[in-house]
Design a protein around this motif. Structure first.
Motif, mmCIF file in Angstrom:
data_model
loop_
_atom_site.group_PDB
_atom_site.id
_atom_site.type_symbol
_atom_site.label_atom_id
_atom_site.label_comp_id
_atom_site.label_asym_id
_atom_site.label_seq_id
_atom_site.Cartn_x
_atom_site.Cartn_y
_atom_site.Cartn_z
ATOM 1 N N ARG A 172 24.603 2.200 -3.558
ATOM 2 C CA ARG A 172 24.609 0.798 -3.164
ATOM 3 C C ARG A 172 23.194 0.267 -3.347
ATOM 4 N NH1 ARG A 172 27.619 0.682 2.557
ATOM 5 N NH2 ARG A 172 27.375 -1.564 2.221
ATOM 6 N N VAL A 173 22.994 -0.346 -4.481
ATOM 7 C CA VAL A 173 21.634 -0.726 -4.895
ATOM 8 C C VAL A 173 20.990 -1.640 -3.866
ATOM 9 C CG1 VAL A 173 20.265 -1.812 -6.705
ATOM 10 C CG2 VAL A 173 22.299 -0.469 -7.309
ATOM 11 N N ALA A 174 21.732 -2.627 -3.385
ATOM 12 C CA ALA A 174 21.148 -3.570 -2.431
ATOM 13 C C ALA A 174 20.722 -2.855 -1.155
ATOM 14 C CB ALA A 174 22.153 -4.679 -2.115
ATOM 15 N N VAL A 175 21.579 -1.956 -0.678
ATOM 16 C CA VAL A 175 21.236 -1.221 0.545
ATOM 17 C C VAL A 175 20.028 -0.319 0.314
ATOM 18 C CG1 VAL A 175 22.079 0.465 2.230
ATOM 19 C CG2 VAL A 175 23.602 -1.323 1.376
ATOM 20 N N ILE A 176 20.000 0.355 -0.841
ATOM 21 C CA ILE A 176 18.870 1.237 -1.140
ATOM 22 C C ILE A 176 17.573 0.444 -1.191
ATOM 23 C CG2 ILE A 176 17.856 2.704 -2.930
ATOM 24 C CD1 ILE A 176 20.639 3.696 -3.588
ATOM 25 N N LEU A 177 17.610 -0.717 -1.838
ATOM 26 C CA LEU A 177 16.395 -1.526 -1.932
ATOM 27 C C LEU A 177 15.968 -2.044 -0.560
ATOM 28 C CD1 LEU A 177 17.027 -3.576 -5.196
ATOM 29 C CD2 LEU A 177 15.624 -1.538 -4.891
ATOM 30 N N ILE A 178 16.937 -2.508 0.223
ATOM 31 C CA ILE A 178 16.593 -3.020 1.555
ATOM 32 C C ILE A 178 16.025 -1.907 2.431
ATOM 33 C CG2 ILE A 178 17.561 -3.985 3.675
ATOM 34 C CD1 ILE A 178 19.522 -5.541 1.938
ATOM 35 N N VAL A 179 16.681 -0.747 2.392
ATOM 36 C CA VAL A 179 16.187 0.376 3.190
ATOM 37 C C VAL A 179 14.815 0.828 2.696
ATOM 38 C CG1 VAL A 179 16.620 2.782 3.820
ATOM 39 C CG2 VAL A 179 18.495 1.137 3.837
ATOM 40 N N SER A 180 14.641 0.857 1.376
ATOM 41 C CA SER A 180 13.343 1.256 0.828
ATOM 42 C C SER A 180 12.252 0.287 1.256
ATOM 43 C CB SER A 180 13.423 1.324 -0.696
ATOM 44 O OG SER A 180 14.390 2.268 -1.108
ATOM 45 N N MET A 181 12.532 -0.998 1.168
ATOM 46 C CA MET A 181 11.538 -1.988 1.586
ATOM 47 C C MET A 181 11.255 -1.884 3.085
ATOM 48 S SD MET A 181 12.857 -5.260 -0.644
ATOM 49 C CE MET A 181 11.603 -6.346 -0.003
ATOM 50 N N PHE A 182 12.306 -1.671 3.863
ATOM 51 C CA PHE A 182 12.101 -1.553 5.303
ATOM 52 C C PHE A 182 11.277 -0.305 5.631
ATOM 53 C CE2 PHE A 182 13.542 0.177 9.401
ATOM 54 C CZ PHE A 182 13.170 -0.864 10.228
ATOM 55 N N LEU A 183 11.651 0.830 5.007
ATOM 56 C CA LEU A 183 10.876 2.051 5.250
ATOM 57 C C LEU A 183 9.437 1.897 4.773
ATOM 58 C CD1 LEU A 183 13.466 4.823 4.285
ATOM 59 C CD2 LEU A 183 12.790 4.070 6.571
ATOM 60 N N GLY A 184 9.270 1.232 3.625
ATOM 61 C CA GLY A 184 7.910 0.985 3.144
ATOM 62 C C GLY A 184 7.125 0.122 4.101
ATOM 63 N N LEU A 185 7.783 -0.904 4.653
ATOM 64 C CA LEU A 185 7.101 -1.771 5.612
ATOM 65 C C LEU A 185 6.722 -0.990 6.864
ATOM 66 C CD1 LEU A 185 6.212 -4.626 6.406
ATOM 67 C CD2 LEU A 185 8.509 -5.001 7.316
ATOM 68 N N VAL A 186 7.663 -0.204 7.382
ATOM 69 C CA VAL A 186 7.376 0.583 8.587
ATOM 70 C C VAL A 186 6.270 1.601 8.314
ATOM 71 C CG1 VAL A 186 8.332 2.254 10.227
ATOM 72 C CG2 VAL A 186 9.686 0.261 9.526
ATOM 73 N N PHE A 187 6.392 2.304 7.190
ATOM 74 C CA PHE A 187 5.375 3.306 6.864
ATOM 75 C C PHE A 187 4.011 2.656 6.655
ATOM 76 C CE2 PHE A 187 3.066 6.069 3.896
ATOM 77 C CZ PHE A 187 3.139 7.275 4.566
ATOM 78 N N GLY A 188 3.998 1.509 5.970
ATOM 79 C CA GLY A 188 2.729 0.821 5.743
ATOM 80 C C GLY A 188 2.104 0.360 7.039
ATOM 81 N N ILE A 189 2.931 -0.200 7.943
ATOM 82 C CA ILE A 189 2.391 -0.656 9.224
ATOM 83 C C ILE A 189 1.852 0.516 10.025
ATOM 84 C CG2 ILE A 189 3.039 -1.671 11.443
ATOM 85 C CD1 ILE A 189 4.988 -3.455 9.924
ATOM 86 N N VAL A 190 2.630 1.598 10.080
ATOM 87 C CA VAL A 190 2.168 2.779 10.822
ATOM 88 C C VAL A 190 0.888 3.327 10.207
ATOM 89 C CG1 VAL A 190 2.754 5.160 11.445
ATOM 90 C CG2 VAL A 190 4.474 3.355 11.640
ATOM 91 N N LEU A 191 0.837 3.324 8.895
ATOM 92 C CA LEU A 191 -0.338 3.862 8.211
ATOM 93 C C LEU A 191 -1.593 3.063 8.532
ATOM 94 C CD1 LEU A 191 -1.278 6.002 6.168
ATOM 95 C CD2 LEU A 191 -0.862 4.338 4.355
ATOM 96 N N VAL A 192 -1.499 1.726 8.424
ATOM 97 C CA VAL A 192 -2.696 0.918 8.667
ATOM 98 C C VAL A 192 -3.070 0.923 10.145
ATOM 99 C CG1 VAL A 192 -2.251 -0.513 6.661
ATOM 100 C CG2 VAL A 192 -1.355 -1.234 8.866
ATOM 101 N N VAL A 193 -2.067 0.969 11.034
ATOM 102 C CA VAL A 193 -2.392 1.015 12.462
ATOM 103 C C VAL A 193 -3.068 2.333 12.808
ATOM 104 C CG1 VAL A 193 -1.386 1.095 14.777
ATOM 105 C CG2 VAL A 193 -0.606 -0.612 13.150
ATOM 106 N N LEU A 194 -2.554 3.442 12.258
ATOM 107 C CA LEU A 194 -3.209 4.732 12.492
ATOM 108 C C LEU A 194 -4.606 4.754 11.889
ATOM 109 C CD1 LEU A 194 -0.285 7.260 11.893
ATOM 110 C CD2 LEU A 194 -1.330 6.607 14.064
ATOM 111 N N ARG A 195 -4.735 4.183 10.713
ATOM 112 C CA ARG A 195 -6.054 4.137 10.088
ATOM 113 C C ARG A 195 -7.029 3.345 10.943
ATOM 114 N NH1 ARG A 195 -7.464 1.251 4.277
ATOM 115 N NH2 ARG A 195 -9.732 1.608 4.344
ATOM 116 N N GLU A 196 -6.530 2.251 11.520
ATOM 117 C CA GLU A 196 -7.391 1.424 12.348
ATOM 118 C C GLU A 196 -7.729 2.136 13.651
ATOM 119 O OE1 GLU A 196 -9.547 -2.094 13.242
ATOM 120 O OE2 GLU A 196 -8.600 -1.404 11.399
#
Length: 741
Positions: free
Chosen positions: A452-476
């Protein structure tokens, strides 16, 4: 300085209270600062999702819809009910049956999948790159049947292939439904849409056949068992009937119930007669007792009821009365001696004699009736006793008769029940209706259910957003560097004198060391003026004359700060910039000073020669003493009394003296010089110098009782700091641009 320390302690306590609360604005500023990094992580995850979606094999799902009725159809029973709990168990059982290996093996046999597998395996034996389901299964079969010793795998038998193919079907089969209705959905997934529809339709047919065969097989087995049992029951019934007949014949008994009814009727009639006889006896006894109490001579018998009620007695009594009245009339008329009188007396005596004889007969009859009633009661009692005795004798034989009769009746009932069940089984065996019906057969699916391409893309973007936020917050949070002046004050408990903004480097831009001289209305120059003001007001009654500029390690902007700060002080009065970084001097190079004579020459002479003092264009009140020749023993030179006397003499000639010293951690020159200077300023590189290193440098200076006025955050980016607070960012200097002449 003391007032600042007290204020700083108050601010520290307030800051500790603020740490207990969640500052959402801080996290928002962190995200704004690292938004590019977060977007890059989201983009990376999105690209990864696109790659997964492209590389994933399309999977198609075919579904068949069936209706499963918990009540089995029957040709004999039309009203059937089932408990709710049993309904739940029924559907759970059906799910297991549909996913059973038996049903899957039936599908394999029905679709001839073994031969289809062998045929396609032979066609793909060379390439083995076909993406169909059979080739994939062939690869898995080879890997599962091969051993770790690189032995050539043995070709599986047809039975093994059937089991493996059936397990493959089961692994891709899903069953759901039956909770709110009788509908069950059976789905099968495959990369071949036609194969998926074919398999799931075959599964539904195999499931219906399995249920029908299981029910009919159970009925046939039941009928066979009932037939076998019926023969035995028939023999048993005949044997029990023969035993009963023989016992009746030998005992001379009839049917137990009939015999019991006769005996009960006789006993009941006798009891009724006994009650009637006892009643009659009681009446006769009462009359007899009354007779015994009367006196015959006095004529008391005439008062008895039977006597009074007797018609003959009444007639004789009337005749006696008539004769007595005649005697009385004749006696008055003729007297006693008259013949008519004598005849009348004779007639009266005869009438009385007749009356007495009739009364005696009645009394004698009462006695006879009394004795007869006694005899009758005794006879009835004897007859009842004999009847009971005969009944008890009959019951002794009747127990065995009853037992035999019950045995016959029970055997007859069992035989009739089994016979009825057998007839029902024969009828049901010919009734092939099923409780499972296909509502919708599966059709070939047109679109895949995965990926399900739409679901995969949405989940990927969401996971990327969560991972990116966690990464920058931990870095900070885990970043062990200074980013804002407030952080310096909180961690070091020292005043923040200001910042030196980051300056662009290149041929088109002015070097940082010449920023203040080139543009005194720039943001950089204003930042230097702020630092200068902070130093002057650090001790307003006795402003520091000699200011020592040091840092924790090298390349923190210490020399740039010293040069620009010296230029700023020169705007107020005569100022001297001394380069005391005798190990790695940089002022002469940065300011393009060609004077080779420096501090060593000053220490060699007793005074300061004007030839060793350099001047900079644009700063007329600024004098510079460079290092000159690098001495072999900088520490001994700076610790000598000659240097102390030289510094005192320079204080008399200059209002402000700025000293550029070496870093604190690599060497101890700054600790020695801090004792000679009025105040010390520590330069800390923004987002570069570790907090622990700065704390160590401050601790070393405080151990020698250095007067630290504050800390300057160097090479800071106001735009980046604005993410920690908008008060850190300025667009430009507040004022009027100078008129260009």
């Amino acid at each position: 300085m003391d007032s600042y320390k007290s204020n700083n302690q108050m601010s520290i306590s307030v800051e500790r209270l603020d740490d207990d609360t969640l500052d959402l604005g801080q996290y928002w500023r962190i995200l704004k600062r690292y938004k590019i990094s977060v977007l890059l992580v989201v983009l990376l995850f999105t690209l990864l999702g696109v790659f997964i979606a492209i590389k994933s094999v399309p999977i198609y799902q075919a579904t068949v819809k069936i209706q499963a009725d918990p009540i089995q159809p029957s040709a004999t029973n039309t009203d059937s009910y089932i408990m709710n709990s049993m309904v739940f168990l029924f559907y759970e059982t059906q799910y297991e049956i549909i996913q059973s290996r038996n049903v899957s093996e039936t599908v394999v046999e029905k679709l001839d999948l073994i031969n289809r597998y062998k045929k396609e395996l032979a066609e793909d034996e060379i390439l083995q790159k076909n993406s169909s389901w059979i080739s994939d299964l062939a690869s898995s079969l080879k890997s599962s049947l091969s051993s770790s010793d690189n032995i050539e795998p043995i070709a599986p038998t047809d039975e093994q292939l059937k089991i493996i193919l059936a397990n493959g079907i089961r692994s891709q089969l899903t069953v759901e439904g039956g909770t709110q209705s009788q509908i069950i959905n059976i789905s099968y997934e495959s990369d071949d849409p036609e194969y998926a529809a074919e398999i799931v339709n075959a599964v539904s047919e195999a499931y219906i056949s399995f249920g029908l065969e299981a029910r009919l097989g159970q009925i046939k087995n039941t009928a066979k068992w009932l037939s076998e049992q019926l023969e035995d029951l028939k023999t048993t019934l005949q044997s029990s009937e023969e035993n009963l007949r023989e016992f009746r014949t030998s005992a001379g008994l009839m049917d137990t119930d009939q015999q019991q009814r006769i005996a009960n009727t006789q006993l009941s009639n006798l009891n009724t007669e006994l009650v009637r006889a006892q009643t009659s006896l009681s009446e006769a006894q009462e009359m007899y007792t009354q007779v015994q109490k009367l006196d015959k001579s006095k004529g008391d018998y005439l008062s008895l009821g039977p006597v009074l009620q007797n018609q003959t007695v009444r007639d004789l009594g009337g005749e006696e009365s008539d004769q007595l009245r005649r005697v009385e009339e004749l006696n008055e008329r003729y007297g006693d001696k008259h013949p008519k009188m004598i005849a009348a007396r004779s007639d009266l005596i005869g009438a009385k004699s007749n009356l007495n004889r009739e009364v005696d007969k009645i009394v004698e009859n009462i006695s006879k009736q009394y004795r007869l009633a006694q005899v009758q009661v005794d006879n009835i009692r004897d007859l009842i006793t004999r009847t009971k005795t005969e009944l008890q004798s009959f019951q002794g034989s009747g127990f065995e008769l009853s037992r035999l009769e019950r045995e016959v009746e029970n055997n007859r009932r069992i035989h009739e029940s089994f016979l009825g069940r057998l007839m029902e089984a024969d009828v049901s065996g010919d009734y092939d209706a099923s409780n499972i019906r296909v509502i919708d057969n599966a059709t070939t699916p047109s679109f895949p259910v995965r990926p399900r391409v739409a679901v995969i893309l949405i989940v990927s973007m969401f996971l990327g957003l969560v991972f990116g936020i966690v990464l920058v917050v931990l870095r900070e949070m885990l970043g062990n560097v200074f980013r804002t002046p407030d952080q310096i004050e909180n961690d070091l408990h020292l005043p923040s004198l200001g910042i030196t903004p980051m300056v662009k480097k290149g041929e088109k831009f002015v070097i940082p060391e010449m920023q203040y001289i080139q543009d005194q209305r720039s943001t950089f120059a204003e930042a230097i003026n702020t630092i200068r003001t902070g130093l002057l007001f650090s001790n307003i009654d006795n402003p520091p004359q000699t200011v020592l500029i040091t840092s924790t390690v090298g390349s923190e902007g210490k020399t740039t700060l010293a040069i620009n700060l010296a230029v700023a002080f020169s705007q107020l009065d005569k100022t001297l910039l001394i380069e005391l970084d005798l190990r790695k001097p940089a002022i002469g190079k940065d300011l393009s000073l060609s004077n080779a004579i420096g501090l060593g020459d000053i220490l060699a002479d007793s005074g300061v020669d004007s030839s060793i003092v350099s001047h900079i264009d644009g700063a007329p009140n600024l004098s510079v003493i460079t290092c000159g020749r690098i001495p072999p023993n900088p520490m001994e030179l700076l610790s000598s009394k000659r240097f102390a006397h030289l510094l005192e003499s320079l204080k008399e000639r200059y209002t402000h003296i700025i000293i550029d010293s070496p870093p604190t951690l690599p060497v101890s020159d700054a600790c020695v010089l801090s004792k000679l200077a009025d105040t010390t300023v520590i330069a800390v590189k923004a987002e570069g110098t570790k907090i622990n290193m700065v704390k160590e440098a401050v601790a070393r200076l405080q151990k020698v009782n250095a007067n630290i006025s504050g800390v300057v955050l160097t090479q800071a980016s106001p735009q980046k700091m604005s993410y920690y607070g908008e008060h850190y960012y300025q667009e430009g200097y507040y004022g009027v641009d100078p008129v260009k002449g």
